[in-house]
Design an enzyme around this catalytic site. Structure first.
Site, PDB file in Angstrom:
ATOM      1  CG  LEU A  92      -1.940  -1.240   1.118  1.00 37.03           C
ATOM      2  CD1 LEU A  92      -2.794  -1.053   2.528  1.00 37.03           C
ATOM      3  CD2 LEU A  92      -3.076  -1.058   0.069  1.00 37.03           C
ATOM      4  CG  HIS A 133       5.124  -7.380   2.583  1.00 32.78           C
ATOM      5  ND1 HIS A 133       5.412  -7.173   1.309  1.00 32.78           N
ATOM      6  CD2 HIS A 133       4.646  -6.036   3.092  1.00 32.78           C
ATOM      7  CE1 HIS A 133       4.794  -5.784   0.806  1.00 32.78           C
ATOM      8  NE2 HIS A 133       4.514  -5.284   1.917  1.00 32.78           N
ATOM      9  CG  HIS A 137       6.060  -2.524   6.202  1.00 31.10           C
ATOM     10  ND1 HIS A 137       6.564  -1.426   5.212  1.00 31.10           N
ATOM     11  CD2 HIS A 137       5.269  -3.234   5.272  1.00 31.10           C
ATOM     12  CE1 HIS A 137       6.043  -1.511   3.948  1.00 31.10           C
ATOM     13  NE2 HIS A 137       5.223  -2.476   3.847  1.00 31.10           N
TER      14      HIS A 137
HETATM   15 NI    NI Z   1       3.828  -3.090   2.403  1.00 28.26          NI
END
Ligand code: NI
Length: 179
Positions: A92, A133, A137
């Site tokens: 995103l 994933h 972050h």
């Molecule tokens: Ni991401």
């Protein structure tokens, strides 16, 4: 609850390591509201995961919703099977881009849930990729950093046109196939 603004590639918050949350903080109305907002934001944008740095909060906190909704706090990862598997990923914070990312196929994640209880999960396959994933972050790492072959990067439209095999239902972290 509220939909939060999502930080995009280039925003420094995406490159900062998030800090751990204390048990007291986790119980606070502010953090419980943040968790609710992250779930709502993830739903709004059709994602299957969202990490706190993506909504400008530099914390060890992520939400993942694949089979069920998981709130993941202060996670620690152990690789159980380093055999690499590759999935197309999206993010995103990096709209309209897909990339093929190799990652270990099975991991263990020790973490706290929304109420502060210790949990352990051993995701494999696609769920293992989704976890890695999101937890990347929290370390300031983006999927683009993990792409090994830059010929396997595509805009979503070209990905759909040239890379998705007909009849398959491929999904990518944080982006639903309906996008
Ligand atoms: Ni991401």
């Amino acid at each position: 609850m509220a939909i939060r603004k999502v930080a995009r590639l280039g925003h420094p918050v995406l490159r900062k390591k998030g800090r751990d949350l204390s048990a007291e903080e986790l119980q606070s109305p502010e953090i419980q509201r943040l968790i609710g907002d992250m779930v709502e934001t993830m739903h709004e944008y059709g994602g299957i995961g969202l990490a706190a740095p993506q909504v400008h909060e530099s914390l060890q906190l992520a939400v993942i919703e694949l089979e069920s909704l998981l709130v993941v706090v202060n996670p620690r990862i152990t690789v159980l099977d380093a055999t690499e598997q590759s999935f197309w990923e999206g993010c995103l914070s990096i709209p309209e881009i897909r990339g093929l990312v190799p990652r270990p196929r099975k991991i263990r994640v020790d973490y706290l849930d929304q109420t502060g209880n210790p949990q352990s999960i051993e995701p494999e396959g696609f769920l293992a990729t989704v976890f890695q994933h999101e937890l990347d972050h929290l370390q300031g790492v983006l999927f683009l950093d993990r792409v090994k072959d830059t010929t396997q990067l595509a805009f979503t439209e070209e990905y759909q046109r040239y890379w998705v095999r007909p009849g398959t239902d491929q999904t990518a972290p944080e982006e639903s196939p309906r996008e």
